[in-house]
Design a protein around this motif. Structure first.
Motif, PDB file in Angstrom:
ATOM      1  N   ILE A  59     -18.468   1.468 -45.500  1.00  0.00           N
ATOM      2  CA  ILE A  59     -17.998   1.396 -46.886  1.00  0.00           C
ATOM      3  C   ILE A  59     -17.584  -0.027 -47.242  1.00  0.00           C
ATOM      4  CG2 ILE A  59     -16.171   2.131 -48.461  1.00  0.00           C
ATOM      5  CD1 ILE A  59     -16.236   4.858 -47.070  1.00  0.00           C
ATOM      6  N   PHE A  60     -16.795  -0.654 -46.373  1.00  0.00           N
ATOM      7  CA  PHE A  60     -16.336  -2.013 -46.678  1.00  0.00           C
ATOM      8  C   PHE A  60     -17.490  -3.009 -46.649  1.00  0.00           C
ATOM      9  CE2 PHE A  60     -14.435  -6.128 -46.006  1.00  0.00           C
ATOM     10  CZ  PHE A  60     -13.314  -6.091 -46.820  1.00  0.00           C
ATOM     11  N   SER A  61     -18.375  -2.891 -45.663  1.00  0.00           N
ATOM     12  CA  SER A  61     -19.492  -3.835 -45.575  1.00  0.00           C
ATOM     13  C   SER A  61     -20.433  -3.699 -46.764  1.00  0.00           C
ATOM     14  CB  SER A  61     -20.261  -3.625 -44.267  1.00  0.00           C
ATOM     15  OG  SER A  61     -20.825  -2.326 -44.221  1.00  0.00           O
ATOM     16  N   SER A  62     -20.419  -2.537 -47.427  1.00  0.00           N
ATOM     17  CA  SER A  62     -21.274  -2.336 -48.603  1.00  0.00           C
ATOM     18  C   SER A  62     -20.833  -3.181 -49.791  1.00  0.00           C
ATOM     19  CB  SER A  62     -21.289  -0.855 -48.995  1.00  0.00           C
ATOM     20  OG  SER A  62     -21.871  -0.073 -47.975  1.00  0.00           O
ATOM     21  N   LEU A  63     -19.639  -3.768 -49.716  1.00  0.00           N
ATOM     22  CA  LEU A  63     -19.210  -4.676 -50.776  1.00  0.00           C
ATOM     23  C   LEU A  63     -20.137  -5.878 -50.904  1.00  0.00           C
ATOM     24  CD1 LEU A  63     -15.332  -4.637 -50.241  1.00  0.00           C
ATOM     25  CD2 LEU A  63     -16.630  -3.492 -52.035  1.00  0.00           C
ATOM     26  N   SER A  64     -20.899  -6.147 -49.842  1.00  0.00           N
ATOM     27  CA  SER A  64     -21.894  -7.226 -49.914  1.00  0.00           C
ATOM     28  C   SER A  64     -22.913  -6.949 -51.001  1.00  0.00           C
ATOM     29  CB  SER A  64     -22.606  -7.386 -48.568  1.00  0.00           C
ATOM     30  OG  SER A  64     -21.717  -7.797 -47.564  1.00  0.00           O
ATOM     31  N   ILE A  65     -23.154  -5.682 -51.308  1.00  0.00           N
ATOM     32  CA  ILE A  65     -24.115  -5.315 -52.358  1.00  0.00           C
ATOM     33  C   ILE A  65     -23.634  -5.834 -53.709  1.00  0.00           C
ATOM     34  CG2 ILE A  65     -25.158  -3.354 -53.570  1.00  0.00           C
ATOM     35  CD1 ILE A  65     -25.044  -1.822 -50.941  1.00  0.00           C
ATOM     36  N   LEU A  66     -22.345  -5.675 -53.992  1.00  0.00           N
ATOM     37  CA  LEU A  66     -21.795  -6.189 -55.251  1.00  0.00           C
ATOM     38  C   LEU A  66     -21.878  -7.710 -55.303  1.00  0.00           C
ATOM     39  CD1 LEU A  66     -20.297  -5.834 -57.908  1.00  0.00           C
ATOM     40  CD2 LEU A  66     -18.130  -5.748 -56.612  1.00  0.00           C
ATOM     41  N   ARG A  98     -27.595  -3.120 -39.506  1.00  0.00           N
ATOM     42  CA  ARG A  98     -26.431  -3.882 -39.053  1.00  0.00           C
ATOM     43  C   ARG A  98     -25.113  -3.317 -39.564  1.00  0.00           C
ATOM     44  NH1 ARG A  98     -26.874  -6.894 -34.796  1.00  0.00           N
ATOM     45  NH2 ARG A  98     -24.990  -7.977 -35.443  1.00  0.00           N
ATOM     46  N   ASN A  99     -25.169  -2.394 -40.534  1.00  0.00           N
ATOM     47  CA  ASN A  99     -23.929  -1.984 -41.173  1.00  0.00           C
ATOM     48  C   ASN A  99     -23.599  -0.504 -41.043  1.00  0.00           C
ATOM     49  OD1 ASN A  99     -22.959  -4.478 -42.476  1.00  0.00           O
ATOM     50  ND2 ASN A  99     -24.919  -4.397 -43.513  1.00  0.00           N
ATOM     51  N   VAL A 100     -24.373   0.237 -40.270  1.00  0.00           N
ATOM     52  CA  VAL A 100     -24.042   1.637 -40.041  1.00  0.00           C
ATOM     53  C   VAL A 100     -24.007   1.886 -38.551  1.00  0.00           C
ATOM     54  CG1 VAL A 100     -25.077   2.398 -42.197  1.00  0.00           C
ATOM     55  CG2 VAL A 100     -26.467   2.404 -40.141  1.00  0.00           C
ATOM     56  N   GLY A 101     -23.438   3.012 -38.186  1.00  0.00           N
ATOM     57  CA  GLY A 101     -23.361   3.361 -36.771  1.00  0.00           C
ATOM     58  C   GLY A 101     -21.933   3.331 -36.284  1.00  0.00           C
ATOM     59  N   LYS A 106     -17.126  -7.749 -36.240  1.00  0.00           N
ATOM     60  CA  LYS A 106     -16.359  -8.554 -37.192  1.00  0.00           C
ATOM     61  C   LYS A 106     -17.204  -9.001 -38.370  1.00  0.00           C
ATOM     62  CE  LYS A 106     -12.818 -10.266 -34.007  1.00  0.00           C
ATOM     63  NZ  LYS A 106     -13.202  -9.547 -32.801  1.00  0.00           N
ATOM     64  N   GLU A 107     -18.513  -9.134 -38.170  1.00  0.00           N
ATOM     65  CA  GLU A 107     -19.365  -9.554 -39.280  1.00  0.00           C
ATOM     66  C   GLU A 107     -19.359  -8.521 -40.406  1.00  0.00           C
ATOM     67  OE1 GLU A 107     -23.902  -8.458 -38.491  1.00  0.00           O
ATOM     68  OE2 GLU A 107     -23.024  -9.553 -36.823  1.00  0.00           O
ATOM     69  N   HIS A 108     -19.150  -7.238 -40.085  1.00  0.00           N
ATOM     70  CA  HIS A 108     -19.064  -6.211 -41.120  1.00  0.00           C
ATOM     71  C   HIS A 108     -17.961  -6.535 -42.125  1.00  0.00           C
ATOM     72  CE1 HIS A 108     -20.784  -3.161 -37.997  1.00  0.00           C
ATOM     73  NE2 HIS A 108     -21.733  -3.793 -38.641  1.00  0.00           N
ATOM     74  N   PHE A 109     -16.883  -7.066 -41.614  1.00  0.00           N
ATOM     75  CA  PHE A 109     -15.722  -7.372 -42.440  1.00  0.00           C
ATOM     76  C   PHE A 109     -15.855  -8.737 -43.109  1.00  0.00           C
ATOM     77  CE2 PHE A 109     -11.160  -8.564 -42.920  1.00  0.00           C
ATOM     78  CZ  PHE A 109     -10.752  -7.497 -43.702  1.00  0.00           C
ATOM     79  N   ALA A 110     -16.452  -9.696 -42.428  1.00  0.00           N
ATOM     80  CA  ALA A 110     -16.479 -11.076 -42.912  1.00  0.00           C
ATOM     81  C   ALA A 110     -17.581 -11.331 -43.935  1.00  0.00           C
ATOM     82  CB  ALA A 110     -16.646 -12.042 -41.738  1.00  0.00           C
ATOM     83  N   LEU A 111     -18.720 -10.670 -43.815  1.00  0.00           N
ATOM     84  CA  LEU A 111     -19.861 -10.977 -44.692  1.00  0.00           C
ATOM     85  C   LEU A 111     -19.550 -10.804 -46.177  1.00  0.00           C
ATOM     86  CD1 LEU A 111     -22.881  -9.606 -42.633  1.00  0.00           C
ATOM     87  CD2 LEU A 111     -22.354 -11.985 -43.154  1.00  0.00           C
ATOM     88  N   PRO A 112     -18.887  -9.714 -46.605  1.00  0.00           N
ATOM     89  CA  PRO A 112     -18.547  -9.647 -48.035  1.00  0.00           C
ATOM     90  C   PRO A 112     -17.711 -10.828 -48.497  1.00  0.00           C
ATOM     91  CG  PRO A 112     -18.271  -7.489 -47.023  1.00  0.00           C
ATOM     92  CD  PRO A 112     -18.518  -8.470 -45.900  1.00  0.00           C
ATOM     93  N   PHE A 113     -16.777 -11.282 -47.668  1.00  0.00           N
ATOM     94  CA  PHE A 113     -15.962 -12.443 -48.040  1.00  0.00           C
ATOM     95  C   PHE A 113     -16.827 -13.701 -48.177  1.00  0.00           C
ATOM     96  CE2 PHE A 113     -12.418 -10.108 -45.677  1.00  0.00           C
ATOM     97  CZ  PHE A 113     -11.895  -9.572 -46.844  1.00  0.00           C
TER      98      PHE A 113
END
Length: 654
Positions: A59-66, A98-101, A106-113
């Motif tokens: 859910i959090f890593s999906s913020l990269s979509i926005l 890379r974003n499910v499973g 840490k990249e899941h959290f950092a990439l949206p930022f």
């Protein structure tokens, strides 16, 4: 810990037993803090923490979509084009894989930022939008505290700014805003513990940034000619870099990364067959995520993105050549090219490449102004999206949770909370996460001491006899050793034998003897009201005989667990056995059973105790237990060709 209301410890012994990991100084802990604190303050008490984490990550890593939508709109100035780019990224195989499973990366959290930081940086260059650079700096600060690789992204951004200087971009607003970003990065280097410990403010990305800002100051305020200012800044950067290389700990912390990149370039991204051509750190760190993708993998992951983005990419390159491209287009072209090259060297860069390539896909709607071209573009986009969804869906992610679940369950039910486990990185992390047991080896490779420990452990696994591995276990107070399938028998470029440069098979190697043990028969009894279960080994595949200091206690298709017997446990077991023998001679069978059981619990490899326990049970009139242990003892001696001085007497007794 944070979810339980506990602070992140200064030294965490469970992560790196026994010396402890200086968690705040060695790790980027923002993700762990945020995930734990969010769980603590939100009404999630009815949701198991591990279930919450599995939901939080995608859910959090999906913020990269926005973030991609906003960046694409910044590039194309069109909402429809931005939506199309967003759809292609959201359904692309690299982004989904890379974003499910179950991975907690840490990249899941950092990439949206990182992506939001880039959007606000571009937006801040517009008239009246200067304030947005503050948001860009804040997101960069959070990304630096969340993921080590953010530093390398920032270095790439600094390189782009150097290129922009040569392109004669508008100097004042661009470099003024970049200076704000450098200020936030400098603040991160002072406030974020792991960056402060490695002296990030003297890292190569920061030194390049300082030199660049000096060139900007010389041009804007000193009225120095652009080329002279650029030359001066380059000389200063080289001088500072030399001092950093000699005296700063930053180079030592990331020496494995720099070495890996140099050797990957040398061997064109292909790991050499001969491990002797690489130093140990490179042999070990060159694992699948850091290897080069093959052509089939590239086409599977990026064929649709390449196909849909090819025409917009060509048009944008044409605008660049004609000097018509805007700053957003230039930075998009730059990062696409850089991450394509990095992806060819490091498969892990696929998430960055898919992000920037997807932005190009939205440009397909500008194929032409005529209605026929718009219809063709619409049909092409729909067809390409269907293909992308089909490719992603056909590569479903599978996880072997059954074997791991058995391992975790056994550890929870049969070991103490403070007993120490040793294994390779992957099972060690799962053991720590799901059982809370202390582990010896972890994946925070930025610590030089853990890289040295991994090398010591790998060398012990391929050594002959039990001595080296047992000494390693004694040194780090190990109670249990977990051996995954293939730890020794695999010979591929990521195997233990490859990274230790011991490709030749050795049947005497302790790793082989642990991974392929002989037959083992289960036994069970009650001792002081508690049920006790164990395994009695009856054969060994190795000509060197049975293991004496490691006892198999659990086995499934993937994992084997060995108890590491301490010298004091073995000595105490022998004392108990001697006492049991004495009671047996006096025909005090109940006391004999008690002492012999205790001896077996302490040291199940005390072979004579099984036979004598059978005799004691026979004396108590429990023929079922007696026959069971006597038969197992006989099979043990027969299969292992075990010789005992009193064998004839034991046959008569039987």
């Amino acid at each position: 810990m944070v979810a339980q209301g506990k602070p992140i410890p200064v030294v965490d012994k469970k992560v790196q037993y026994p010396e402890g990991l200086r968690a705040r100084e060695k790790t980027a802990w923002f993700m762990a803090f945020f995930v734990g604190y969010f769980y603590k303050i939100m009404p999630f008490s009815n949701i198991p923490f591990n279930t919450y984490v599995r939901l939080f990550v995608p859910i959090f890593s999906s913020l990269s979509i926005l973030a991609l939508f906003l960046l694409a709109r910044e590039v194309w100035k069109n909402n429809l084009a931005a939506i199309i780019s967003t759809l292609f990224y959201a359904f692309s195989l690299p982004a989904v894989a890379r974003n499910v499973g179950f991975a907690f990366l840490k990249e899941h959290f950092a990439l949206p930022f990182i992506f939001f930081h880039l959007y606000f940086f571009l937006s801040s260059l517009k008239p009246g939008k200067r304030y947005k650079i503050i948001f860009s700096g804040l997101f960069l600060f959070l990304a630096l505290g969340s993921w080590h690789l953010t530093q390398f992204y920032f270095g790439l951004l600094a390189v782009f700014m150097v290129v922009s200087l040569l392109w004669r971009e508008k100097i004042f607003s661009l470099y003024r805003n970049f200076g704000v970003l450098v200020g936030f990065a400098f603040l991160g280097g002072l406030l974020i513990p792991y960056l402060r410990a490695s002296i990030f403010i003297l890292s190569y990305p920061m030194l390049l940034s300082y030199s660049l800002l000096l060139a900007w100051a010389l041009i804007s305020y000193g009225k120095v000619e652009r080329r002279k200012a650029f030359l001066v800044s380059c000389l200063i950067f080289l001088g500072l870099s030399l001092l950093t290389f000699l005296f700063s700990p930053y180079t030592k912390v990331y020496s494995h990364v720099y070495s890996l990149m140099l050797y990957k370039i040398r061997f064109l991204g292909q790991k050499p067959v001969d491990p002797a051509l690489l130093p140990f750190e490179v042999r070990f760190y060159w694992f699948p995520d850091w290897t080069s993708p093959n052509l089939r993998y590239i086409l599977t992951g990026f064929f649709v993105l390449f196909l849909t983005g090819l025409w917009p990419l060509g048009k944008m390159i044409g605008r660049l050549v004609r000097r018509e491209a805007g700053f957003a287009e230039k930075i998009l072209l730059y990062f696409t090219l850089v991450f394509f090259i990095l992806y060819l060297l490091l498969q892990r860069m696929e998430i960055f490449l898919s992000f920037f390539l997807a932005i190009f896909s939205g440009g397909i709607i500008f194929l032409g102004r005529k209605r026929i071209f718009k219809r063709l573009a619409t049909c092409f986009i729909i067809l390409a999206l269907l293909v992308e969804v089909g490719v992603t869906a056909s590569h479903g992610l599978t996880f072997d949770t059954y074997s791991l679940g058995q391992l975790i369950s056994w550890i929870r039910n049969n070991t103490g909370k403070d007993e120490v486990f040793l294994s390779s990185i992957s099972p060690s992390l799962e053991i720590l996460t799901y059982t809370g047991r202390p582990i010896v080896i972890h994946s925070f490779l930025e610590s030089r001491d853990i890289r040295d420990k991994i090398k010591e452990f790998a060398d012990a696994i391929v050594s002959e006899g039990e001595g080296d591995l047992y000494s390693f276990c004694e040194k780090y107070e190990v109670n249990y050793l977990v051996i995954p399938r293939g730890m020794y028998t695999n010979t591929g470029p990521y195997s233990t034998r490859y990274i230790t440069n011991h490709l030749e098979f050795d049947p005497q190697a302790i790793g082989y003897r642990l991974e392929v043990p002989g037959k083992a028969e289960p036994f069970s009894f009650k001792y002081q009201g508690k049920a006790y279960r164990g395994l009695m080994e009856t054969t060994s595949p190795s000509p060197s005989g049975r293991l004496e200091k490691f006892g198999l206690v659990f086995s499934n298709e993937v994992y084997r667990i060995y108890k590491v017997y301490r010298p004091e446990e073995i000595e105490e077991a022998r004392k108990r056995y001697a006492a049991g023998k004495e009671y047996l001679g006096k025909k005090e069978y109940a006391d004999a059973v008690k002492e012999l059981k205790r001896a077996i619990i302490l040291y199940p490899k005390l072979r004579q105790a099984y036979y004598d326990l059978g005799i004691a049970y026979y004396g108590l009139g429990d023929e079922k237990q007696a026959i069971d242990f006597l038969r197992k003892a006989q099979r043990w001696e027969k299969d292992g060709k075990q010789k005992t001085e009193d064998r004839g007497q034991r046959k008569d007794d039987f």
